[in-house]
Each structure stands twice: as structure tokens, then as C-alpha cells.
Design an enzyme around this catalytic site. Sequence first.
Site, PDB file in Angstrom:
ATOM      1  N   CYS A 103      -6.333 -10.386  -3.863  1.00 52.80           N
ATOM      2  CA  CYS A 103      -7.307 -10.096  -2.810  1.00 52.80           C
ATOM      3  C   CYS A 103      -7.791  -8.684  -3.080  1.00 52.80           C
ATOM      4  CB  CYS A 103      -6.696 -10.272  -1.425  1.00 52.80           C
ATOM      5  SG  CYS A 103      -5.045  -9.597  -1.213  1.00 52.80           S
ATOM      6  N   SER A 104      -7.586  -7.769  -2.177  1.00 46.56           N
ATOM      7  CA  SER A 104      -7.903  -6.375  -2.471  1.00 46.56           C
ATOM      8  C   SER A 104      -6.630  -5.622  -2.851  1.00 46.56           C
ATOM      9  CB  SER A 104      -8.566  -5.708  -1.269  1.00 46.56           C
ATOM     10  OG  SER A 104      -8.886  -4.371  -1.543  1.00 46.56           O
ATOM     11  N   ALA A 105      -5.638  -5.666  -1.961  1.00 47.65           N
ATOM     12  CA  ALA A 105      -4.367  -5.003  -2.256  1.00 47.65           C
ATOM     13  C   ALA A 105      -3.408  -5.907  -3.013  1.00 47.65           C
ATOM     14  CB  ALA A 105      -3.704  -4.529  -0.956  1.00 47.65           C
ATOM     15  N   ILE A 112      -1.480  -8.311  -1.568  1.00 46.79           N
ATOM     16  CA  ILE A 112      -0.256  -8.596  -0.803  1.00 46.79           C
ATOM     17  C   ILE A 112      -0.525  -9.470   0.424  1.00 46.79           C
ATOM     18  CG2 ILE A 112       1.013  -6.540  -1.543  1.00 46.79           C
ATOM     19  CD1 ILE A 112       0.157  -5.221   1.104  1.00 46.79           C
ATOM     20  N   GLY A 113      -1.634  -9.221   1.150  1.00 48.58           N
ATOM     21  CA  GLY A 113      -1.872  -9.916   2.415  1.00 48.58           C
ATOM     22  C   GLY A 113      -2.348 -11.334   2.240  1.00 48.58           C
TER      23      GLY A 113
END
Length: 884
Positions: free
Chosen positions: A814-816, A818-819
Site C-alpha cells: 500500500c503506502s507503508a 502494513i495497514g
Amino acid sequence: MIESVSKRAFGGSSGTYNVHALELAAARERKSKTLGVTVKFLDDSERVFRLEKRAKGSDLLERVFDHLELIEKDYFGLRCCDNDSQCLSCMRWLDPSKLVKKQLGTRQHVLYFRVKFYVSDPSKLQEEYTRYQFYLQLRRDILEGKLHLPPSTAILLASYTVQSELGDYQPEEHEVNYLSDMCLIPNQTEDLERKITELHKLHKGQSPADAEFNFLDHAKRLEMYGVELHKARDNTDREIRLGVTHSGLVVFQNNVRINVFSWSKIMKISFKRKQFFIQLRREPSESYDTLLGFNMETYRSSKTLWKSSVEHHTFFRLHSPRARRRFPFSLGSKFSYSGRTEYQTLAEARRRSGLERKFVRSSSRNLSSPAIRSSTVEDKTKCTRTSGSYAHKVTSLDTKEPKKAWTEDTRIPDEDSCYADKPAEGPFSPGIAGRIMSYADDEEAPASPTSNGLYDTPPYSPSHSPATARSPADVDAVTVAIRPDADGKYGFNVKGGDGAEAAVLVSRVAPGTPAGESVPRLTEGDRLLRINGKDVSRARHEEVVELIQEARRSDSGKLVLVVKPSAYQAYEGDFEEPPYQYVPVGGAEPPSPGNALQQSMLLLADGLASGALIAQYETLFRKHPDLTSNESLKADNVNKNRYRDILPYDTTRVVLKTVDNGSDYINANFIDMSISNTDVTNRYIATQGPLSTTVEEFWSMVLQEDSNLIVMLTTLIEKGRSKCHKYWPDLDGILTLKDIIVKCVKEEIDQSESFVFRDFVVVDVKDNVSKEIKHMQYVAWPDHGVPDSPVEFLAFTERVRANRAEGSPVVVHCSAGIGRTGVMVLMETALCLMEAGEPVYPLEIVKTMREQRAMMIQNASQYRFVCESVFAAYEDKVNEKAES
């Protein structure tokens, strides 16, 4: 004995005094001047109170409260019957300002002690004895059919009742039919008792107070919690029911909630004859006021609903009752609520907290014949099981914080929640924890609702508004002194302080921590005024955190807070729907192998009704305490991390072998998810969205690990912030890197415009080897939060499964990384487990993921959503099987 009397004895003056006759006359006179009133309590005990005939309702209420030694007494009231009837629909509340005699029937003087104002969150109640009275009321509501609940929730609540009365499950003591004597739920059967027993086993270690707290914490999530319905008709003459709650007016049709009008949206409440009206606040886009009218059955029912609305608004929304001006020739009702508000009640309870008191709990057998029921209700509450001998009574001291469901330690031990090191975005309450602060892809806190002020709904007092910064000399301020625990943590989070006039509020208090056990107790929503003598009423969030850190670093570690207590939560819009969850507990007997999946889904459904999953989720570590991320912190690698807090573990990081710049680092971890009792292991590479400087490393990793599928769960820009650099060319275009060439040969968007599917050809220039790679992008995931429903997400996940190559890792980002990445990994893992007939334990899956990459599934709302999706997928499979 006198045998003879002289004549002299009868001569001269004489007299008599009839003692017996005069005492009887005095007794008759006293009796004629007093009134005997019988009050029946929630545990079915009763007591007769003698009152002066001119006594008002407030006199009787005080006598009752003194008898019970209630401190948080303003939640309760006395109900009496119209026309000497005991029908629930004929019940009304005793008016404290009027004479008792005029309010009672002519033939019987019987009143019923009941909860009048249902607290929005049981964690607000300071005393165990008050919570116990609420617990008795809700049990009665269930047995009388007033509180409608699904079977799974009824079983769960019944299991807490059993734990409260009988304690821990003991196989040698609790035989097969040990619940047969207890009246726990309407229409109780042996099959339901077996299910209650299974859940009773999971509550090991909970004291009576713990079990009752969890009972309340789950019950508050129910749609009908604290709702007293009034029959009405809308403007189309359809029959509806109106309910008054702590948050506003609720409209039901055919037992389905169809609308909610929160107090913050209501301007005025009025009634005229048989019509009841509410005037809604004008929206900025509107040029007119909205006036809604409802037709009630009678004038009295219209006025009763109006009075109830006035009382609930005043009690839950105002700092103190508004003084009503009296005009000699005014028209309309002169009624106004004159009791204490919830704010005043909680402030008084704080001042008197710390009282230790012993009391006796009643048996569930005593509630099998509720004192108030119509013939219809009586049929609903009749228990089908026979009486037995398990009528234990338990004494308890109000000395400790209730323990949460399915957990032995309610502290939040992870090092990244930090307790006030980072702001939290929502209030935390047991059973439905607020969303914790995210490092990236975080959710925005909702805007604070506003309210405004024939009954006007006035705004909150300025002194009571958490959004208004005030001088630290606020009245009713409370001083709370806290020392850190062995880990150096105080046990609370703060939020706010993001502007010059934004107050800093306590957003979460973890039970079992110094903040959760302080006297007076720190609670969610408290506004910080001073920290160790320094004014923080207008401080920024960073300044508050630094002051707390400074106190922690001092020799004593003592933190002295001056706070403005918050007695209420401001509600805007609809209630939050309870989430799904299953929390496994060590030591519980495993279900039979053939039924394991079904059992896990049953408990998942219980989590839906209970709201327990968020609290349990937040007890997990966010970063594994024994795993390091040293490689990511090296000088050459720091700038390759999109977020400074999202770093790969050294043990599971992807090590690059084909990059010529001398670095083998990329912010990515291997994640392997094994499917129980099969030889299947789903392999993933969880990574961040590439930076403009790490595109070469990203494609080198894809080729090196022989991945055929890239799953992208973000857009390039969200809310004006870059979430991922575009690492691929446009359709039919070419991206040329130092050693790699990427061609986009196909791109299509699905009909819902939620997904984009691409086909790439990637060429390794050095080895002159090309590889076909599929790219699946989820573009409809909201900038902050989760998808609106699981349907599209499940369809996307199934397509990912269909395109996975056996033995090849799927690159997910995603972006990081993790989420949303964690949500995808958990969902695919759950689908594989269902396919294999294995039980699904979402919390265990999160734990397994976090042992391989930190903070997988980043916040509570993501975890709630994926649990809902898991249950929805299971129901779909069950329905498909039934149809076939």
C-alpha cells in the site's frame, strides 16, 4: 388483690385515664396522616416506606436512595402505574416535584425501582454497586422481552451471568444440566444451555464484577439498549415507534431502526394535543427549517414523550439544568427537569470515589418472575427449565477495575502505542476501543459536532464543551496524581491541541494501568488544564507530550494532572455498528474437528454483537519486542524508508542480490502464512510503496524472488500527499531503468471502476531474460478508513487468489506496507482456511503477521473491517452450500 373498698374510697374527687383507648386513637391518627408505599427493587426484594401524606416524590426518592446507599443515584427513578394497572405500557415515572399521594393509584401504593437514564458507556460509572444495578435492569429487560437481541448475543450475555453467579467453570462441580435451574434467556432450551456452557468456559478468572462489566459492555452495543418505545404514526399514517435515548430520538418501523435524530441536530421539541414535533437544525445549504411531526395515540402519550425528551436532553447534554423562567400568564406545559445532570452526577461520584462496600448479589432464579409484566410479556419471560439447587450468592468489594473479556492482562504492552507519546484519534472505551494513532494511512478524527439551543435544546455550557479552551481556573476541575508503572508508562493517550484554540483531551485510558486505577479516576474525554503546575489549556499537542515525557524522565516520575472531567460524549449521527471478532483463549476445550470452523464463526458472530474485538486487538504488540530493525537505520538506508517508523525486521527482510550500488536493502519483509492441516503455505512480500529513488530496487526484488503478481492497495496521491511513486509506464509505454526495462502491454478497469488490472513484461537487461507479471490495483479504497462494504473487497481477494502462482510470492504493498497490506494477507489466509474446513482466528493471524513484519493491520478500523469481511465470506459459503 383488693377484696373490700371503703365508702371513703368513692367519696370526694376521682378520675380515670384510659391508656389503651388513647394509644389506639393516636395510632389511628398517625396512620391517617401517613402513607405506606411499597417499593420493589431490581433484585425482587421490597420495602415499605412510611411517608407524610403531603410528602413529595423527591422525599420518597431520597429515602429509597438512602436505603440502597446509592451515590450515582440520578440514573434511577421510581415507576408507578396508571389506573392501578401493572401493564408496562401504563407505567410512568414518579415526578419528584409533585405529591406522592396524587400520583399513586387509589387501591395500591406500589412503586418499582428502575433505571431511568441508561448510561452511554458503563465505564463512566465509578461504583461497582451502580454497575450491578444496571446489570440487574438489563437482565430484566431481556427476560421481559423489552431488549431484543440476536440468539448469539443472548447466549454470550447469559454466559456472563453464569460466570457472575457460579464463578469459573469446574467440570467436577458443574454437571451436564447445571444451568437448568437458572433463568437466563427467554425460551431457554437444553441446546442453548450447551452453547452457554461453552462460552462460560472461556470466562475463566473473571470475578463477578468483571463478568457484569463485560455484560454491560456488550449490551450497550444493542440497537434497543436503553430505548423505551412510544407508539406513533408518521405523515403517511404508517405505524412507527419513537424511542428516546442518551444520544437523541430513534425511529423504528417493524422493529427496524429507520432513522436517528441526534440532540445536536434538534433545535426544538414541542407537542400540541396529540401531535409531537421536532425542529431540525438548518443545514448550510438549506434556506428553510425542517419541522417533523408525529401523530401520537392520545394527548397524554404525546406529553409523556415530550417530557421524556426534555429529561433525556437535559440529563445527558447539559452541564446543569437550565432554570426555567416563570411567566404568570404563560401557555403550555410548565414542566422542566430539575434533577442533576449526568455531568453533575459523575462529578459527585468522583469526589466520593474510593468507598469500599460489601453487598450480596441475587440469584438468577429470583428474576424468573419479574414484578412488572403484562400477559404478553409474561409469556416471553417464562422459563422452560425447571428449578434446581445452583443459587449461589457472591459478595464483592468495590475495589478494582473490571477485567476485560477474554484477556488476562488488559494493559496495552506494545512499545508503539506509547501512552501519550502519540495522539489517539478517538475516545477509548472498554469493548469498543478508539482508533489508535496511525503512522501512515491514518484515519481522520471526525469533526466535533455542534448543537444549539414548545422546548429549545440549548447548546452545551461553554464550560462543558471539550472543543472550547478555557482558563485553568475552571470550576469542577479535578486533580489526578499518577506514577508510571514498571515499564515507565502512565496508561493513557491524548488527542487534540492541533490549533491555537483546540483543547487537549484524554482519548484513551487502559484498564489495569496507573491512569485506569487512579483515584479520582482519569477517564476518556477529560480535558487537560495543567500538567505538573504548567498551564496546558491552550497548549499544542507536541508541548503536552513533551511535558508528560519530562515527568516520566524525572526521578519520581510523578505526573500531576488538573483536568476538567467530561461527563458525556457528544454524539453525531448514527450509532457505530458493533464489530465481528473471535478471540481464542488458551485452556479452552477445542471444538470437535468437524465443527471447528462453525464454532469459530459462532464466536466471531458473538464478537459482532459484543464489540470485544477492538479491546483485544489493541492488547497485541505492534512491534515484536525481541526483533530488531538495525539494517534499516544505517546511514545509507534511512532515506530509503517512506516512513521513519515503518521499518523491516532484520530476520525476515528481503535481501537484494542483483543491485550494483553496493546496497542490499529494501523496505520489505517475507511473510509466510501456513494453512493448518494442509501442505499449503501462502508466500508474500509485504513492502512499502516505492519511492522515486527505489524503483530500481523494487523491480530487482520482483525479478529476484520470481514473483508473478503485484497487488497494489493504494492510489498514487491521496489527500494531496504522495502515497506511492508511479513505478510503471502507461499503456503501451516503456520505462527504462539502469538494468531493467518495464513494458505495459495491457490495462483494463472493471465495471465498478474500483480496480485496475495491468499486464507487464519486465526485461532483465544483464541476463536478457523477460518475465510476464500481473499488476492488480485497488483504487476505490478510501483515502482514510476502509471500503464501504466487504462485497467488492472479497471479489478482489478472490481474483488475487485466482492469479497466484504456486510457490511464487505475491508482492503486496500500500503506502507503508502494513495497514491495507495486512488486511489483504489476513483475508486471503482466512479464505484458504475456510476452504480447508479449518477454524479462523483473526487475532492469531494478526499475531503471526506481526512476528514477520511490524504493525501489520495498522489500526482498529481496518481490523474491524477485515473481521466483518471474514464473517461475510463464511455466510456466503454457507448460503451457497444450502442452495446447492
